[in-house]
Write a protein that holds these residues in place. Structure first.
Motif, PDB file in Angstrom:
ATOM      1  N   ARG A   7       0.852  -1.185   0.000  1.00  0.00           N
ATOM      2  CA  ARG A   7       0.000   0.000   0.000  1.00  0.00           C
ATOM      3  C   ARG A   7       0.884   1.230   0.000  1.00  0.00           C
ATOM      4  O   ARG A   7       2.051   1.162   0.364  1.00  0.00           O
ATOM      5  CB  ARG A   7      -0.891   0.002   1.239  1.00  0.00           C
ATOM      6  N   LYS A   8       0.326   2.352  -0.376  1.00  0.00           N
ATOM      7  CA  LYS A   8       1.070   3.621  -0.362  1.00  0.00           C
ATOM      8  C   LYS A   8       0.666   4.423   0.862  1.00  0.00           C
ATOM      9  O   LYS A   8      -0.489   4.410   1.275  1.00  0.00           O
ATOM     10  CB  LYS A   8       0.796   4.413  -1.633  1.00  0.00           C
ATOM     11  N   PHE A   9       1.655   5.147   1.401  1.00  0.00           N
ATOM     12  CA  PHE A   9       1.433   5.984   2.578  1.00  0.00           C
ATOM     13  C   PHE A   9       2.090   7.334   2.363  1.00  0.00           C
ATOM     14  O   PHE A   9       3.089   7.448   1.662  1.00  0.00           O
ATOM     15  CB  PHE A   9       2.045   5.333   3.830  1.00  0.00           C
ATOM     16  N   ARG A  10       1.541   8.364   2.987  1.00  0.00           N
ATOM     17  CA  ARG A  10       2.112   9.707   2.957  1.00  0.00           C
ATOM     18  C   ARG A  10       2.580  10.046   4.364  1.00  0.00           C
ATOM     19  O   ARG A  10       1.896   9.776   5.344  1.00  0.00           O
ATOM     20  CB  ARG A  10       1.039  10.711   2.519  1.00  0.00           C
ATOM     21  N   LYS A  11       3.757  10.635   4.458  1.00  0.00           N
ATOM     22  CA  LYS A  11       4.287  11.059   5.746  1.00  0.00           C
ATOM     23  C   LYS A  11       3.407  12.160   6.319  1.00  0.00           C
ATOM     24  O   LYS A  11       3.027  13.091   5.611  1.00  0.00           O
ATOM     25  CB  LYS A  11       5.721  11.565   5.558  1.00  0.00           C
ATOM     26  N   LYS A  12       3.066  12.059   7.597  1.00  0.00           N
ATOM     27  CA  LYS A  12       2.234  13.065   8.236  1.00  0.00           C
ATOM     28  C   LYS A  12       2.952  14.413   8.243  1.00  0.00           C
ATOM     29  O   LYS A  12       4.160  14.475   8.451  1.00  0.00           O
ATOM     30  CB  LYS A  12       1.920  12.666   9.680  1.00  0.00           C
ATOM     31  N   PRO A  13       2.210  15.468   8.010  1.00  0.00           N
ATOM     32  CA  PRO A  13       2.854  16.794   8.025  1.00  0.00           C
ATOM     33  C   PRO A  13       3.135  17.239   9.465  1.00  0.00           C
ATOM     34  O   PRO A  13       2.229  17.589  10.204  1.00  0.00           O
ATOM     35  CB  PRO A  13       1.827  17.703   7.349  1.00  0.00           C
ATOM     36  N   THR A  61      12.965  16.605   1.563  1.00  0.00           N
ATOM     37  CA  THR A  61      11.988  16.189   2.569  1.00  0.00           C
ATOM     38  C   THR A  61      11.281  17.342   3.283  1.00  0.00           C
ATOM     39  O   THR A  61      10.120  17.223   3.646  1.00  0.00           O
ATOM     40  CB  THR A  61      12.697  15.318   3.632  1.00  0.00           C
TER      41      THR A  61
END
Length: 68
Positions: A7-13, A61
């Protein structure tokens, strides 16, 4: 064999604090001591931990924010 579903995930801001060092220093990280070279960024994480980050990775990043 195990059926693995990627699955794909996005780093929390999150907002971090960092400074760029102008000399070689040793940073005591949670994984042990790491050497930071001149130009590396020293990041303070969400739990107060510190770790060095190379300038090219830092630029990919993080982006600056306006002071609140």
């Amino acid at each position: 064999m195990q059926n693995i579903r990627k699955r794909k995930f996005r780093k929390k801001p999150i907002i971090i604090e960092a400074y760029q060092t102008d000399k070689e220093i040793i940073i005591n990280t949670m994984e042990g001591p790491l050497k930071a070279s001149p130009g590396d960024w020293i990041i303070t994480g969400v739990n107060g931990e510190q770790y060095p980050c190379k300038p090219d990775i830092f630029k990919k990043t993080y982006e600056p924010i306006e002071d609140e």
